[in-house]
Design an enzyme around this catalytic site. Sequence first.
Site, PDB file in Angstrom:
ATOM      1  N   SER A   1       0.924  -1.229   0.117  1.00 30.13           N
ATOM      2  CA  SER A   1       0.034   0.178   0.000  1.00 30.13           C
ATOM      3  C   SER A   1       0.693   1.356  -0.313  1.00 30.13           C
ATOM      4  CB  SER A   1      -0.751  -0.100   1.393  1.00 30.13           C
ATOM      5  OG  SER A   1      -1.644   1.255   1.317  1.00 30.13           O
TER       6      SER A   1
ATOM      7  N   TYR B   1      -2.784  -0.456  10.526  1.00 29.01           N
ATOM      8  CA  TYR B   1      -2.486  -0.842   9.153  1.00 29.01           C
ATOM      9  C   TYR B   1      -1.278  -0.373   8.553  1.00 29.01           C
ATOM     10  CZ  TYR B   1      -3.959  -0.943   4.078  1.00 29.01           C
ATOM     11  OH  TYR B   1      -3.924  -1.386   2.908  1.00 29.01           O
TER      12      TYR B   1
HETATM   13  N1  LIG Z   1      -8.657  -0.394  -1.699  1.00 26.40           N
HETATM   14  C1  LIG Z   1      -7.746   0.424  -1.498  1.00 26.40           C
HETATM   15  O1  LIG Z   1      -7.861   1.639  -1.140  1.00 26.40           O
HETATM   16  C2  LIG Z   1      -6.417  -0.076  -0.908  1.00 26.40           C
HETATM   17  C3  LIG Z   1      -5.196   0.527  -0.730  1.00 26.40           C
HETATM   18  C4  LIG Z   1      -3.826   0.188  -0.584  1.00 26.40           C
HETATM   19  C5  LIG Z   1      -3.790  -1.460  -0.498  1.00 26.40           C
HETATM   20  N2  LIG Z   1      -5.147  -1.998  -0.519  1.00 26.40           N
HETATM   21  C6  LIG Z   1      -4.608  -3.522  -0.308  1.00 26.40           C
HETATM   22  O2  LIG Z   1      -5.110  -4.247  -1.205  1.00 26.40           O
HETATM   23  C7  LIG Z   1      -5.651  -5.525  -0.788  1.00 26.40           C
HETATM   24  C8  LIG Z   1      -7.136  -5.805  -1.110  1.00 26.40           C
HETATM   25  O3  LIG Z   1      -7.953  -4.894  -0.712  1.00 26.40           O
HETATM   26  P1  LIG Z   1      -9.268  -4.458  -1.253  1.00 26.40           P
HETATM   27  O4  LIG Z   1      -9.444  -2.908  -1.370  1.00 26.40           O
HETATM   28  O5  LIG Z   1      -9.638  -5.325  -2.402  1.00 26.40           O
HETATM   29  O6  LIG Z   1     -10.235  -4.989   0.072  1.00 26.40           O
HETATM   30  P2  LIG Z   1     -11.633  -5.731   0.121  1.00 26.40           P
HETATM   31  O7  LIG Z   1     -12.609  -5.505  -1.034  1.00 26.40           O
HETATM   32  O8  LIG Z   1     -11.957  -5.591   1.468  1.00 26.40           O
HETATM   33  O9  LIG Z   1     -10.986  -7.200  -0.028  1.00 26.40           O
HETATM   34  C9  LIG Z   1     -10.445  -7.941   0.928  1.00 26.40           C
HETATM   35  C10 LIG Z   1     -10.090  -9.134   0.527  1.00 26.40           C
HETATM   36  O10 LIG Z   1      -9.338  -9.958   1.461  1.00 26.40           O
HETATM   37  C11 LIG Z   1      -9.799 -11.119   2.099  1.00 26.40           C
HETATM   38  N3  LIG Z   1      -9.687 -11.644   3.362  1.00 26.40           N
HETATM   39  C12 LIG Z   1      -9.566 -10.972   4.564  1.00 26.40           C
HETATM   40  N4  LIG Z   1      -9.142 -11.440   5.566  1.00 26.40           N
HETATM   41  C13 LIG Z   1      -8.806 -12.650   5.056  1.00 26.40           C
HETATM   42  C14 LIG Z   1      -8.271 -13.909   5.675  1.00 26.40           C
HETATM   43  N5  LIG Z   1      -7.959 -14.146   7.034  1.00 26.40           N
HETATM   44  N6  LIG Z   1      -8.027 -14.993   4.779  1.00 26.40           N
HETATM   45  C15 LIG Z   1      -8.261 -14.978   3.549  1.00 26.40           C
HETATM   46  N7  LIG Z   1      -8.819 -13.830   2.796  1.00 26.40           N
HETATM   47  C16 LIG Z   1      -9.003 -12.604   3.667  1.00 26.40           C
HETATM   48  C17 LIG Z   1     -11.403 -10.838   1.708  1.00 26.40           C
HETATM   49  O11 LIG Z   1     -12.198 -12.168   1.750  1.00 26.40           O
HETATM   50  P3  LIG Z   1     -13.065 -13.068   2.764  1.00 26.40           P
HETATM   51  O12 LIG Z   1     -13.631 -11.900   3.661  1.00 26.40           O
HETATM   52  O13 LIG Z   1     -13.837 -13.640   1.793  1.00 26.40           O
HETATM   53  O14 LIG Z   1     -11.980 -13.861   3.359  1.00 26.40           O
HETATM   54  C18 LIG Z   1     -11.696 -10.086   0.649  1.00 26.40           C
HETATM   55  O15 LIG Z   1     -11.649 -10.849  -0.445  1.00 26.40           O
HETATM   56  C19 LIG Z   1      -5.333  -5.464   0.903  1.00 26.40           C
HETATM   57  O16 LIG Z   1      -4.402  -6.083   1.051  1.00 26.40           O
HETATM   58  C20 LIG Z   1      -5.260  -3.884   1.067  1.00 26.40           C
HETATM   59  O17 LIG Z   1      -4.533  -3.798   2.271  1.00 26.40           O
HETATM   60  C21 LIG Z   1      -6.220  -1.678  -0.745  1.00 26.40           C
END
Ligand SMILES: NC(=O)c1ccc[n+]([C@@H]2O[C@H](COP(=O)([O-])OP(=O)(O)OC[C@H]3O[C@@H](n4cnc5c(N)ncnc54)[C@H](OP(=O)(O)O)[C@@H]3O)[C@@H](O)[C@H]2O)c1
Length: 282
Positions: A135, A148
């Site tokens: 991130s 985070y």
């Molecule tokens: N969106 C942003 O602005 C942003 C910015 C920087 C970095 N990121 C990073 O991008 C990645 C994905 O984020 P996103 O925005 O796509 O969030 P999201 O839509 O909330 O998706 C998060 C995913 O992680 C999975 N997850 C959470 N805990 C888990 C566990 N214990 N085991 C397996 N899967 C798990 C969830 O699936 P289940 O609940 O079905 O298990 C879901 O599929 C993360 O690492 C986040 O830190 C996001």
Amino acid sequence: MHQSVLVTGASSGIGEATAVHLAHKGFRVFAAARRIEKLNALKALGGGKITPVALDVTDDASIKTALAEIENAGAVLYGLVNNAGVSVMGPVELVSSDEWRRQFETNVFGLVAVTRAVLPQMRGAGRGRIVNIGSIAGRIAAPFQGVYASSKHAVEGLSDSLRRELAPHGVKVSVVRPGFINTPFGHQEQEALERFENEGPYADQVKTFKAWHARGHPSAPGPSVVAEAVHNALTAQRPHSRYTAPPKMLGALAMRNLFPSAVTDRIFERVNGLNAHRKEEN
Ligand SMILES: NC(=O)c1ccc[n+]([C@@H]2O[C@H](COP(=O)([O-])OP(=O)(O)OC[C@H]3O[C@@H](n4cnc5c(N)ncnc54)[C@H](OP(=O)(O)O)[C@@H]3O)[C@@H](O)[C@H]2O)c1
């Protein structure tokens, strides 16, 4: 050649977009998460190239079962996209120790556990790609994002070590650093902040920060920009150690590297409105 890749956290947001994008690019994708019903729905978007896999990255038994399923399907993993993540927001002082642990269990220890489990296979093959979703918060830590941000700083550090350890074994490691991306993640962060905006010593600051954050996520780009960066990391002959998505976030990173903290603190405070709360020392 149809290479196999495991994408964790594929039931939503960036993981979901990445699984579909990679399937369209010809990869055989094992899309993993806890919510298997969401993954089953995703299958239809993958043109027969997406296989759902139940996986909780914080549970060693679940990791073992998921990898056995992939092996039984006759696949040898070429790529691992460590994307599963959660965001625990709030003042460093007030977030509970259990919440601190939950953050690191998923974003750091979970990532390490899945990586360690696939490495013997990749090293044995003498080839492979690991793409860790970091991130911008892994370089720039906003206030109320300390829990985070520290987990994502950990991902940056361990990725550097891994890249250097694995280079002689033919396994390449990249970090993809998303900025604000419009996914359900933003709602999760808003909900987490809600707990601290009405009472306690940081309430006014949290309210200001939360309002700025609420404006950022809906106007942010969709997750396909990150999916493309992941594809580049998996397919480039010489993948970069870091990809930033969207690339315009490179400006913020350059500023962080070039200017002293006193200057960047002032700039970021002006951006998120927290300058109104600044008090100089008595
Ligand atoms: N969106 C942003 O602005 C942003 C910015 C920087 C970095 N990121 C990073 O991008 C990645 C994905 O984020 P996103 O925005 O796509 O969030 P999201 O839509 O909330 O998706 C998060 C995913 O992680 C999975 N997850 C959470 N805990 C888990 C566990 N214990 N085991 C397996 N899967 C798990 C969830 O699936 P289940 O609940 O079905 O298990 C879901 O599929 C993360 O690492 C986040 O830190 C996001």
